[in-house]
Write a protein that holds these residues in place. Structure first.
Motif, PDB file in Angstrom:
ATOM      1  N   TRP A  76       0.803  -1.070   0.061  1.00 14.25           N
ATOM      2  CA  TRP A  76       0.152   0.021   0.099  1.00 14.25           C
ATOM      3  C   TRP A  76       0.803   1.306  -0.001  1.00 14.25           C
ATOM      4  O   TRP A  76       0.614   2.272  -0.786  1.00 14.25           O
ATOM      5  CB  TRP A  76      -0.814   0.212   1.144  1.00 14.25           C
ATOM      6  N   LEU A  77       1.849   1.265   1.002  1.00 16.92           N
ATOM      7  CA  LEU A  77       2.741   2.278   1.074  1.00 16.92           C
ATOM      8  C   LEU A  77       3.518   2.531  -0.480  1.00 16.92           C
ATOM      9  O   LEU A  77       3.566   3.656  -0.780  1.00 16.92           O
ATOM     10  CB  LEU A  77       3.643   2.176   2.014  1.00 16.92           C
ATOM     11  N   GLY A  78       3.930   1.446  -0.809  1.00 24.28           N
ATOM     12  CA  GLY A  78       4.590   1.645  -2.168  1.00 24.28           C
ATOM     13  C   GLY A  78       3.841   2.102  -3.170  1.00 24.28           C
ATOM     14  O   GLY A  78       4.164   2.963  -4.181  1.00 24.28           O
ATOM     15  N   TRP A  79       2.571   1.974  -3.167  1.00 28.72           N
ATOM     16  CA  TRP A  79       1.764   2.156  -4.324  1.00 28.72           C
ATOM     17  C   TRP A  79       1.372   3.832  -4.019  1.00 28.72           C
ATOM     18  O   TRP A  79       1.210   4.302  -5.070  1.00 28.72           O
ATOM     19  CB  TRP A  79       0.278   1.553  -4.140  1.00 28.72           C
ATOM     20  N   LEU A  80       1.199   4.175  -2.869  1.00 28.27           N
ATOM     21  CA  LEU A  80       1.175   5.680  -2.685  1.00 28.27           C
ATOM     22  C   LEU A  80       2.264   6.400  -2.831  1.00 28.27           C
ATOM     23  O   LEU A  80       2.208   7.436  -3.792  1.00 28.27           O
ATOM     24  CB  LEU A  80       0.767   5.846  -1.086  1.00 28.27           C
ATOM     25  N   ARG A  81       3.641   5.763  -2.662  1.00 28.65           N
ATOM     26  CA  ARG A  81       4.732   6.410  -3.194  1.00 28.65           C
ATOM     27  C   ARG A  81       4.772   6.620  -4.699  1.00 28.65           C
ATOM     28  O   ARG A  81       5.450   7.704  -5.225  1.00 28.65           O
ATOM     29  CB  ARG A  81       5.843   5.812  -2.751  1.00 28.65           C
ATOM     30  N   ARG A 101      14.756  15.513 -12.541  1.00 28.72           N
ATOM     31  CA  ARG A 101      16.158  14.840 -12.161  1.00 28.72           C
ATOM     32  C   ARG A 101      16.260  14.387 -10.629  1.00 28.72           C
ATOM     33  O   ARG A 101      16.318  13.506 -10.161  1.00 28.72           O
ATOM     34  CB  ARG A 101      17.351  15.202 -12.606  1.00 28.72           C
ATOM     35  N   ASP A 102      15.934  15.500 -10.104  1.00 30.51           N
ATOM     36  CA  ASP A 102      16.140  15.594  -8.505  1.00 30.51           C
ATOM     37  C   ASP A 102      14.860  14.632  -7.923  1.00 30.51           C
ATOM     38  O   ASP A 102      14.915  14.028  -7.071  1.00 30.51           O
ATOM     39  CB  ASP A 102      15.929  16.974  -7.992  1.00 30.51           C
ATOM     40  N   VAL A 103      13.520  15.029  -8.479  1.00 29.44           N
ATOM     41  CA  VAL A 103      12.444  14.227  -7.660  1.00 29.44           C
ATOM     42  C   VAL A 103      12.424  12.965  -7.957  1.00 29.44           C
ATOM     43  O   VAL A 103      11.496  12.086  -7.686  1.00 29.44           O
ATOM     44  CB  VAL A 103      11.076  15.055  -7.879  1.00 29.44           C
ATOM     45  N   LYS A 104      13.429  12.199  -9.034  1.00 27.38           N
ATOM     46  CA  LYS A 104      13.109  10.795  -9.233  1.00 27.38           C
ATOM     47  C   LYS A 104      13.768   9.942  -8.344  1.00 27.38           C
ATOM     48  O   LYS A 104      13.885   8.823  -8.349  1.00 27.38           O
ATOM     49  CB  LYS A 104      13.814  10.604 -10.666  1.00 27.38           C
ATOM     50  N   ARG A 105      14.547  10.612  -7.259  1.00 25.35           N
ATOM     51  CA  ARG A 105      15.156   9.954  -6.328  1.00 25.35           C
ATOM     52  C   ARG A 105      13.944   9.342  -5.338  1.00 25.35           C
ATOM     53  O   ARG A 105      13.168  10.255  -5.089  1.00 25.35           O
ATOM     54  CB  ARG A 105      15.948  10.759  -5.385  1.00 25.35           C
ATOM     55  N   GLU A 106      14.246   8.146  -4.923  1.00 26.98           N
ATOM     56  CA  GLU A 106      13.075   7.522  -4.083  1.00 26.98           C
ATOM     57  C   GLU A 106      13.626   7.752  -2.579  1.00 26.98           C
ATOM     58  O   GLU A 106      14.493   7.475  -2.141  1.00 26.98           O
ATOM     59  CB  GLU A 106      13.316   5.880  -4.016  1.00 26.98           C
ATOM     60  N   PHE A 107      12.462   8.299  -1.688  1.00 25.77           N
ATOM     61  CA  PHE A 107      12.626   8.412  -0.385  1.00 25.77           C
ATOM     62  C   PHE A 107      11.660   7.530   0.296  1.00 25.77           C
ATOM     63  O   PHE A 107      10.433   7.081   0.133  1.00 25.77           O
ATOM     64  CB  PHE A 107      12.273   9.753  -0.080  1.00 25.77           C
ATOM     65  N   SER A 108      12.505   6.788   1.302  1.00 29.77           N
ATOM     66  CA  SER A 108      11.458   5.825   2.188  1.00 29.77           C
ATOM     67  C   SER A 108      12.183   5.954   3.650  1.00 29.77           C
ATOM     68  O   SER A 108      12.847   6.724   3.868  1.00 29.77           O
ATOM     69  CB  SER A 108      11.849   4.252   1.568  1.00 29.77           C
ATOM     70  N   PHE A 109      11.553   4.848   4.192  1.00 27.10           N
ATOM     71  CA  PHE A 109      11.961   4.837   5.634  1.00 27.10           C
ATOM     72  C   PHE A 109      12.375   3.349   5.942  1.00 27.10           C
ATOM     73  O   PHE A 109      12.083   2.962   6.971  1.00 27.10           O
ATOM     74  CB  PHE A 109      10.786   4.995   6.412  1.00 27.10           C
ATOM     75  N   ASP A 110      13.079   2.672   5.132  1.00 29.05           N
ATOM     76  CA  ASP A 110      13.789   1.386   5.360  1.00 29.05           C
ATOM     77  C   ASP A 110      14.641   1.694   6.571  1.00 29.05           C
ATOM     78  O   ASP A 110      15.190   2.605   6.908  1.00 29.05           O
ATOM     79  CB  ASP A 110      14.364   0.931   4.118  1.00 29.05           C
TER      80      ASP A 110
END
Length: 207
Positions: A76-81, A101-110
């Motif tokens: 679910w969180l991956g879908w929202l991201r 180019r900047d916003v293509k980076r993936e942000f997560s809380f792993d």
């Protein structure tokens, strides 16, 4: 939220329960908001409000719930991201190619570090510049809890955590963004992490 509770919300939402859908979306608002703030780079902040991205993302999630085929909170969180990333890129296309180019980076809380006796500050200190942004905060199962706790911190604490831990900026770069000295920023960051740790360890004291 527990996996059992999440699955119950998904089942109720798919059955047309509006209250369940509202709870499902609202529980993720702080999480999406923090990532949206992290994805809006520099000058783009003056043109795009993170709250607009959050609203658009939650609206599209509501409209496209039938397309979500997952069963777990991580899915679910991956879908929202994915929806948020698409919307952020759409906003960037309106302004400048570099922003894309900047916003293509993936942000997560792993998970960053291991669950041992080290302090939050020690676990979060980025010692290796090759670490990817996906190894910054905590276990995926705690993403929503972490984002909610961050959202309850004072604004300058939220900002320094977002810049340092999500955008992976150096203390010098954070200092430039926050108009403070590097030393002052480092102390602010440590205080922010300590307060965040207290909120996570004593949830009963959270507002």
């Amino acid at each position: 939220m527990s996996q059992t509770h999440f699955q119950e919300l998904i089942q109720r939402t798919r059955a047309g329960d509006q209250a369940a859908e509202n709870e499902l979306l609202q529980k993720c608002r702080a999480y999406i908001s923090l990532i949206a703030r992290a994805q809006i780079e520099g000058w783009m902040r003056t043109k795009v409000d993170a709250s607009d991205l959050v609203q658009q993302t939650l609206l599209e999630a509501h409209q496209g719930l039938a397309r979500f085929k997952g069963e777990t909170e991580a899915e679910w969180l991956g879908w929202l991201r994915g929806i948020l990333k698409h919307n952020t890129l759409d906003f960037a296309r309106q302004f400048q190619g570099a922003a894309k180019r900047d916003v293509k980076r993936e942000f997560s809380f792993d998970q960053y570090g291991t669950a041992d006796s080290r302090s939050t500050a020690q676990k979060w200190e980025m010692k290796d510049s090759t670490e990817t942004p996906s190894r910054i905060l905590m276990n995926r199962e705690q993403e929503i809890l972490m984002a909610e706790a961050v959202s309850e911190l004072p604004e300058d604490y939220q900002e320094v955590i977002m810049l340092r831990n999500l955008q992976r900026l150096s203390f010098k770069q954070v200092a430039e963004r926050m108009n403070r000295s590097p030393g002052a920023v480092q102390m602010l960051w440590l205080r922010a992490l300590n307060q965040l740790q207290e909120r996570l360890e004593h949830p009963e004291e959270r507002k």
